[in-house]
Enzyme design. Structure first.
Site, short mmCIF file in Angstrom:
data_model
loop_
_atom_site.label_atom_id
_atom_site.label_comp_id
_atom_site.label_asym_id
_atom_site.label_seq_id
_atom_site.Cartn_x
_atom_site.Cartn_y
_atom_site.Cartn_z
N GLY A 74 0.79 -1.22 0.00
CA GLY A 74 0.00 0.00 0.00
C GLY A 74 0.82 1.27 0.00
CD GLU A 110 -2.74 -8.13 -2.41
OE1 GLU A 110 -3.28 -7.01 -2.46
OE2 GLU A 110 -2.10 -8.54 -1.43
NE ARG A 118 5.07 -9.32 1.00
CZ ARG A 118 3.84 -9.01 1.39
NH1 ARG A 118 3.17 -9.87 2.15
NH2 ARG A 118 3.26 -7.88 1.04
#
Length: 449
Positions: free
Chosen positions: A165, A275, A292
């Site tokens: 982010g 995502e 990860r």
């Protein structure tokens, strides 16, 4: 299996990895900065090596010190956790050159997916839908203006080497773009040491959905369901849950299957997360891959019974997961809340100090991943995450009630320390969250105090 694993991280994730290693009979080496010499992982590990002073650039991000610690302790593999060097292709390549196993994707995959624009091009070619954008670095504000006119506003300017982010800025209209472009470049330079940015269409009222994958070097790829991470503040996740509320099972299955095919197409290895943004029209758009273990991995573990760190170790040691897709069963609902050392009354500024009073939640189907102890000093040098509270229940309604009860038990206090616990409780009580109709905009509408 490995005899000795060095854990190149700190805080709760270092302790989390060490515990699974202990259960597997693997000797552990902890590395720590001068600020973390009293950390629980230092005491739990079989051996601990001080690698530098408190600043991360001189300790947890300083690869030579970590590699030296691995050699002097006889470690065969390095688990990077999340953050720090976990997605650093150069570090993975260094490990390879030094005869050490990097527990994560190979350097070439990290390099390809670490360049966010390149990753989107590759993922699009692999069949995943992506948002309109440049998918290449933008070299000037003028070039950004030309590209944005083609893409359409609103626009989000993103760091090419970004993640978590950070390194992002939004331009709602053309007049906002010069400042957003400069802000994103400056942030990217400061956080990632790489000022390159690209442009992407910004979706204002989106759901943030992600798919957990696990892949072997043998070509086997499986998924462990989807998570909802829509409760965010300034694009930092606060609450995560699984399954995704309101998402039909057949749609979730189709998304997971598409993700598996894409992971196979790009040669992914290890645990990773793809995502997506889900827009108002019900369309998914892939935005990045996190190469990860994720902060929010406990909720997936709670509904599947799969230890993801154990599977990471198995893939790294043997080339193949210890499970197949047929072994994965999704059961019930799980929610995670991140308890951060931040002061909501002061714009969520990170806080530091010494913990005097500490009560962590317990009780049925309640898991707490933490590293804090009474008397411990919380340093100002690192991420403010103190603990992750996760709960499981047969359904979402019961899971929310269980989380509210758990957060009500949570006490972390001391001079200078504030936490986000009360703010998380208000988020859980919001009608949109209760109904599973929240978006990434929810947290910005809730009173912080």
């Amino acid at each position: 299996m490995f005899g000795t694993v060095l854990i190149a991280n700190r805080g709760e994730i270092a302790l989390r990895v060490a515990r699974t290693c202990k259960e597997m009979g693997i000797r552990t080496v902890a590395v720590y900065s001068a600020a973390d010499e009293d950390s629980p992982v230092v005491r739990l590990a079989d051996e601990a090596v001080r690698i530098g002073p408190p600043p991360a650039k001189r300790s947890y991000l300083y690869a030579p010190a970590i590699l030296q610690a691995a050699h002097q302790t006889g470690a065969e593999a390095i688990h990077p956790g999340y953050g720090f060097l976990s997605e650093d292709a150069d570090f993975a390549e260094m490990c390879q050159a030094e005869g050490l196993t990097f527990i994560g994707p190979p350097p070439e995959v990290l390099s390809m997916l670490g360049d966010k624009a390149e990753a989107l091009r590759v993922l699009s070619a692999a069949g995943l839908p992506v948002l309109p954008g440049t998918h290449r670095p933008i070299a000037s504000a003028g070039e950004a203006a030309e590209a944005a006119a083609q893409i359409g506003f609103p626009i989000i300017v993103k760091a090419l080497s970004g993640g978590g982010g950070r390194g992002m800025a939004i331009a709602m209209r053309p007049s906002d773009l010069p400042e957003a472009y400069a802000q994103a470049r400056n942030s990217a330079r400061a956080v990632f040491g790489d000022e390159r940015v690209y442009l992407e269409r910004y979706v204002e009222t989106a759901r943030h959905v992600e798919v957990q994958v696990l892949a072997g070097r043998d070509g086997q790829v499986l998924h462990l369901g989807a998570r909802d991470c829509s409760v965010q503040r300034r694009r930092q996740k606060l609450i995560e849950e699984t399954p995704v509320p309101g998402l039909p099972a057949d749609v979730a299955d189709r998304l997971c299957e598409q993700t598996v095919e894409a992971a196979r197409a790009v040669g992914y290895v290890g645990a990773g997360t793809f995502e997506f943004l889900l827009d108002d029209a019900g369309d998914f758009h892939c935005i990045e891959v996190n190469c990860r273990i994720q902060v929010e991995h406990p909720v997936t573990e709670l509904i599947t019974g799969v230890d993801l760190v154990r599977e990471q170790l198995r893939v790294a040691a043997t080339g193949s997961p210890g499970i197949t897709q047929d072994d994965v069963r999704l059961n019930g609902a799980a929610i995670e809340c991140r308890v951060n050392a931040e002061d909501p009354a002061r714009g969520f500024l990170p806080t530091a100090g010494t913990i005097e009073a500490l009560t962590l939640p317990a009780g049925p189907f309640t898991r707490v991943d933490e590293y804090v102890r009474p008397g411990m000093s919380i340093p100002p040098f690192y991420d403010p995450l103190l603990a992750k509270v996760s709960v499981w229940a047969p359904d979402r309604e019961q899971a929310i009630a269980r989380m509210e009860r758990a957060l009500g038990e949570c006490v972390v206090s001391g001079p200078g320390i504030s936490t986000t616990t009360a703010f998380l409780t208000r988020l859980l009580a919001h009608p949109l969250f209760r109904d599973g109709k929240h978006t990434t905009a929810l947290a910005e509408t809730v009173d912080p105090v």
